[in-house]
Design an enzyme around this catalytic site. Structure first.
Site, PDB file in Angstrom:
ATOM      1  N   ARG A 208       0.864  -1.180   0.000  1.00 24.07           N
ATOM      2  CA  ARG A 208       0.000   0.000   0.000  1.00 24.07           C
ATOM      3  C   ARG A 208       0.902   1.231   0.000  1.00 24.07           C
ATOM      4  O   ARG A 208       1.966   1.216   0.645  1.00 24.07           O
ATOM      5  CB  ARG A 208      -0.877   0.061   1.263  1.00 24.07           C
ATOM      6  CG  ARG A 208      -2.092  -0.840   1.247  1.00 24.07           C
ATOM      7  CD  ARG A 208      -3.163  -0.400   0.236  1.00 24.07           C
ATOM      8  NE  ARG A 208      -4.309  -1.271   0.263  1.00 24.07           N
ATOM      9  CZ  ARG A 208      -4.488  -2.337  -0.536  1.00 24.07           C
ATOM     10  NH1 ARG A 208      -3.578  -2.663  -1.437  1.00 24.07           N
ATOM     11  NH2 ARG A 208      -5.584  -3.063  -0.446  1.00 24.07           N
ATOM     12  N   GLU A 237      -3.025   7.764  -3.768  1.00 21.84           N
ATOM     13  CA  GLU A 237      -3.628   7.298  -5.018  1.00 21.84           C
ATOM     14  C   GLU A 237      -5.155   7.391  -4.935  1.00 21.84           C
ATOM     15  O   GLU A 237      -5.696   7.305  -3.837  1.00 21.84           O
ATOM     16  CB  GLU A 237      -3.169   5.863  -5.352  1.00 21.84           C
ATOM     17  CG  GLU A 237      -3.734   4.793  -4.458  1.00 21.84           C
ATOM     18  CD  GLU A 237      -3.288   3.370  -4.854  1.00 21.84           C
ATOM     19  OE1 GLU A 237      -2.078   3.098  -4.874  1.00 21.84           O
ATOM     20  OE2 GLU A 237      -4.185   2.540  -5.099  1.00 21.84           O
ATOM     21  N   HIS A 254      -1.428   0.330  -9.368  1.00 21.96           N
ATOM     22  CA  HIS A 254      -2.011  -0.610  -8.397  1.00 21.96           C
ATOM     23  C   HIS A 254      -2.660  -1.803  -9.113  1.00 21.96           C
ATOM     24  O   HIS A 254      -3.844  -2.094  -8.917  1.00 21.96           O
ATOM     25  CB  HIS A 254      -3.047   0.132  -7.524  1.00 21.96           C
ATOM     26  CG  HIS A 254      -3.454  -0.614  -6.297  1.00 21.96           C
ATOM     27  ND1 HIS A 254      -3.972   0.008  -5.191  1.00 21.96           N
ATOM     28  CD2 HIS A 254      -3.436  -1.947  -6.000  1.00 21.96           C
ATOM     29  CE1 HIS A 254      -4.265  -0.898  -4.270  1.00 21.96           C
ATOM     30  NE2 HIS A 254      -3.944  -2.096  -4.738  1.00 21.96           N
TER      31      HIS A 254
HETATM   32  N1  LIG Z   1      -0.748  -4.190  -5.251  1.00 20.90           N
HETATM   33  C1  LIG Z   1      -1.667  -5.105  -5.191  1.00 20.90           C
HETATM   34  O1  LIG Z   1      -2.315  -5.373  -6.175  1.00 20.90           O
HETATM   35  C2  LIG Z   1      -1.905  -5.885  -3.914  1.00 20.90           C
HETATM   36  C3  LIG Z   1      -2.432  -7.181  -4.018  1.00 20.90           C
HETATM   37  C4  LIG Z   1      -2.607  -7.920  -2.834  1.00 20.90           C
HETATM   38  C5  LIG Z   1      -2.317  -7.364  -1.602  1.00 20.90           C
HETATM   39  N2  LIG Z   1      -1.841  -6.083  -1.546  1.00 20.90           N
HETATM   40  C6  LIG Z   1      -1.495  -5.487  -0.239  1.00 20.90           C
HETATM   41  O2  LIG Z   1      -0.521  -6.315   0.367  1.00 20.90           O
HETATM   42  C7  LIG Z   1      -0.897  -6.577   1.709  1.00 20.90           C
HETATM   43  C8  LIG Z   1      -0.408  -7.963   2.090  1.00 20.90           C
HETATM   44  O3  LIG Z   1      -1.141  -8.925   1.368  1.00 20.90           O
HETATM   45  P1  LIG Z   1      -1.171 -10.441   1.827  1.00 20.90           P
HETATM   46  O4  LIG Z   1      -2.188 -11.086   0.981  1.00 20.90           O
HETATM   47  O5  LIG Z   1       0.188 -11.013   1.844  1.00 20.90           O
HETATM   48  O6  LIG Z   1      -1.694 -10.293   3.328  1.00 20.90           O
HETATM   49  P2  LIG Z   1      -1.460 -11.293   4.531  1.00 20.90           P
HETATM   50  O7  LIG Z   1      -2.368 -10.840   5.615  1.00 20.90           O
HETATM   51  O8  LIG Z   1      -1.551 -12.685   4.069  1.00 20.90           O
HETATM   52  O9  LIG Z   1       0.049 -11.025   4.995  1.00 20.90           O
HETATM   53  C9  LIG Z   1       0.484  -9.842   5.566  1.00 20.90           C
HETATM   54  C10 LIG Z   1       1.691 -10.153   6.437  1.00 20.90           C
HETATM   55  O10 LIG Z   1       2.259  -8.905   6.871  1.00 20.90           O
HETATM   56  C11 LIG Z   1       2.716  -9.117   8.193  1.00 20.90           C
HETATM   57  N3  LIG Z   1       2.930  -7.850   8.905  1.00 20.90           N
HETATM   58  C12 LIG Z   1       2.002  -7.052   9.482  1.00 20.90           C
HETATM   59  N4  LIG Z   1       2.606  -6.007  10.085  1.00 20.90           N
HETATM   60  C13 LIG Z   1       3.933  -6.138   9.887  1.00 20.90           C
HETATM   61  C14 LIG Z   1       5.059  -5.388  10.256  1.00 20.90           C
HETATM   62  N5  LIG Z   1       4.956  -4.258  10.988  1.00 20.90           N
HETATM   63  N6  LIG Z   1       6.289  -5.817   9.871  1.00 20.90           N
HETATM   64  C15 LIG Z   1       6.425  -6.966   9.148  1.00 20.90           C
HETATM   65  N7  LIG Z   1       5.386  -7.730   8.775  1.00 20.90           N
HETATM   66  C16 LIG Z   1       4.147  -7.323   9.129  1.00 20.90           C
HETATM   67  C17 LIG Z   1       1.640  -9.976   8.830  1.00 20.90           C
HETATM   68  O11 LIG Z   1       2.092 -10.607  10.013  1.00 20.90           O
HETATM   69  C18 LIG Z   1       1.320 -10.940   7.700  1.00 20.90           C
HETATM   70  O12 LIG Z   1       2.096 -12.119   7.777  1.00 20.90           O
HETATM   71  C19 LIG Z   1      -2.425  -6.439   1.745  1.00 20.90           C
HETATM   72  O13 LIG Z   1      -2.871  -6.063   3.028  1.00 20.90           O
HETATM   73  C20 LIG Z   1      -2.678  -5.375   0.720  1.00 20.90           C
HETATM   74  O14 LIG Z   1      -2.666  -4.111   1.356  1.00 20.90           O
HETATM   75  C21 LIG Z   1      -1.630  -5.344  -2.669  1.00 20.90           C
HETATM   76  O1  LIG Z   2      -5.770  -5.630  -1.545  1.00 19.51           O
HETATM   77  C1  LIG Z   2      -5.815  -6.144  -2.648  1.00 19.51           C
HETATM   78  O2  LIG Z   2      -6.303  -7.267  -2.850  1.00 19.51           O
HETATM   79  C2  LIG Z   2      -5.224  -5.442  -3.853  1.00 19.51           C
HETATM   80  O3  LIG Z   2      -4.724  -4.215  -3.532  1.00 19.51           O
HETATM   81  C3  LIG Z   2      -6.150  -5.467  -5.013  1.00 19.51           C
HETATM   82  O4  LIG Z   2      -5.439  -5.695  -6.180  1.00 19.51           O
HETATM   83  C4  LIG Z   2      -6.966  -4.234  -5.149  1.00 19.51           C
HETATM   84  O5  LIG Z   2      -7.970  -4.536  -6.054  1.00 19.51           O
HETATM   85  P1  LIG Z   2      -9.214  -3.597  -6.341  1.00 19.51           P
HETATM   86  O6  LIG Z   2      -9.674  -2.995  -5.074  1.00 19.51           O
HETATM   87  O7  LIG Z   2      -8.772  -2.586  -7.328  1.00 19.51           O
HETATM   88  O8  LIG Z   2     -10.206  -4.543  -6.940  1.00 19.51           O
END
Ligand SMILES: NC(=O)c1ccc[n+]([C@@H]2O[C@H](COP(=O)([O-])OP(=O)(O)OC[C@H]3O[C@@H](n4cnc5c(N)ncnc54)[C@H](O)[C@@H]3O)[C@@H](O)[C@H]2O)c1
Ligand SMILES: O=C(O)[C@H](O)[C@H](O)COP(=O)(O)O
Length: 376
Positions: A208, A237, A254
């Site tokens: 994020r 964003e 994103h």
């Molecule tokens: N750009 C994209 O399209 C996209 C897609 C998927 C997820 N995301 C973002 O990525 C994040 C993570 O996704 P995920 O599916 O792996 O989530 P998840 O919940 O499976 O994993 C997140 C991990 O981060 C760890 N964490 C939390 N705080 C922390 C800290 N201070 N230091 C180190 N580690 C810490 C947690 O313990 C957990 O293991 C989501 O919350 C979302 O915001 C973005």
């Molecule tokens: O948190 C997530 O899953 C991702 O950031 C995801 O790709 C965002 O998707 P959207 O909200 O645009 O569907």
């Protein structure tokens, strides 16, 4: 029982997955939640629709709210609890898509900077679904990594997090934590000057905007302590900082988690939970669009970096996002949102490898993406 469901119009595969007991109404997230939201039994949103007391002053008949995304920083969980509304997300839906984005970014960086990727150490910050998928691919590639996730180490016996000092010795950092403003392990500006001044070859943020302090990162890039950065997510964003985008090695709107397969899972996971709440089931025959072998771009002259670059849309998104640089804020934001909602989705490499023809033609290195057996 008929369930009246209101859903974001860009939630893909919803029509295919819904059983007939559900009456579906769509809303355009660019216009916010409609006035009559409280007359529905269930609501499905994406990250662009905040759910809190302000956006939803009256929950009315709503019994279930879900987000077809992994991240939930747009949701006020306390508010939903107080209002007695059940909540679910689509955990892990796009972990594979993001991991493939990160690996593509790493190979692209090594190619463009003429660096031996295999001599570098990657620090993975956040080792949940996405960070875990990144680690699985790094292991297959025999690329050295360090796993940093103190909260996971506290809650999971068997997982050991690297110490902060060890993480900061890595050459590359890739971020996969939620955006948490408070709590024991907050992540807002987790990577600030204190971390980043250690100097890194490459910073990748697909988590994020705000997990990495963009301003500090950019200042350190200007002083060459940080050599390159790849950003998929931005502070503020859909608007974004012109200079930061201009100098990024890769700048995308994103979309790291955007693929046909991830979007299918995003809807399937949250919808299954929603339907389960109302004692219903998803249509078991729905499937994501299939990848056609003829879409695979391959030449025997390609390096693995080129092969990955040619077979995803990062290049397209990066080119299009750069066209928005310098436009007035409103136009930039609209362009960013349009790129996210109007671009045809890519397929994941692991889905490409389900095609026999691709399996036979693709070079050995590409086969590491064939982890369909472990896909959710
Ligand atoms: N750009 C994209 O399209 C996209 C897609 C998927 C997820 N995301 C973002 O990525 C994040 C993570 O996704 P995920 O599916 O792996 O989530 P998840 O919940 O499976 O994993 C997140 C991990 O981060 C760890 N964490 C939390 N705080 C922390 C800290 N201070 N230091 C180190 N580690 C810490 C947690 O313990 C957990 O293991 C989501 O919350 C979302 O915001 C973005
Ligand atoms: O948190 C997530 O899953 C991702 O950031 C995801 O790709 C965002 O998707 P959207 O909200 O645009 O569907």
């Amino acid at each position: 029982m008929t369930v009246n469901l209101l859903a974001d119009q860009y939630l893909q595969y919803l029509d295919e997955l819904l059983p007939e007991e559900v009456r579906l109404t769509r809303f355009d997230p660019a216009k916010g939640l409609p006035d009559h939201t409280s007359s529905f039994n269930a609501l499905l949103v994406r990250t662009v629709t905040p759910i809190n007391a302000e956006s939803l002053p009256d929950v009315g008949k709503l019994k279930f709210i879900g987000t077809g995304t992994a991240g939930t920083d747009h949701i006020d969980h306390g508010f939903l609890k107080r209002e007695g509304v059940a909540f679910s997300q689509s955990e892990g839906c796009n972990a594979n898509a993001v991991a493939e984005f990160v690996i593509t970014g790493l190979f692209y960086w090594a190619w463009k900077t003429d660096t031996d990727l295999y001599s570098k150490k990657v620090g993975v910050v956040g080792c949940g679904n996405t960070g875990g998928s990144v680690i699985r691919l790094l292991k297959k590639l025999n690329i050295d990594y360090v796993a940093y996730d103190p909260p996971k180490a506290e809650s999971e016996t068997g997982f050991i997090s690297a110490a902060e000092a060890e993480l900061l010795k890595a050459d590359i950092l890739t971020f996969h934590t939620p955006l948490n403003p408070s709590g024991k392990h907050p992540t807002v500006h987790l990577a600030d000057k204190k971390w980043l001044q250690n100097g890194f070859d490459l910073i990748i943020n697909t988590s994020r905007g705000g997990v990495v302090n963009e301003k500090s990162m950019f200042e350190l890039w200007q002083s060459q302590a940080i050599r390159n950065y790849i950003l998929d997510v931005w502070e503020g964003e859909p608007d974004f900082n012109n200079q930061i985008a201009k100098h990024a090695l890769i700048a995308t709107p994103h979309i790291a988690g955007y693929s046909e397969e991830a979007k299918f899972k995003a809807t399937e996971i949250v919808l299954s939970k929603l339907l389960n709440f109302f004692d219903l089931n998803v249509n078991p025959n729905a499937r994501p669009k299939q990848f056609k072998a003829s879409q695979f771009k391959y030449s025997s002259g390609y390096s693995i970096a080129e092969l990955l670059w040619q077979n995803n849309q990062i290049n397209f998104y990066d080119t299009e996002l750069r066209k928005l640089i310098g436009l007035p804020s409103e136009k930039k934001s609209k362009g960013f949102a349009d790129l996210r909602s109007k671009t045809a989705l890519r397929h994941e490499y692991s889905a490409m490898l389900k095609s026999k023809e691709v399996q036979q033609n693709a070079p050995q290195e590409f086969q590491i993406f064939d982890h369909s057996a472990t896909d959710k």
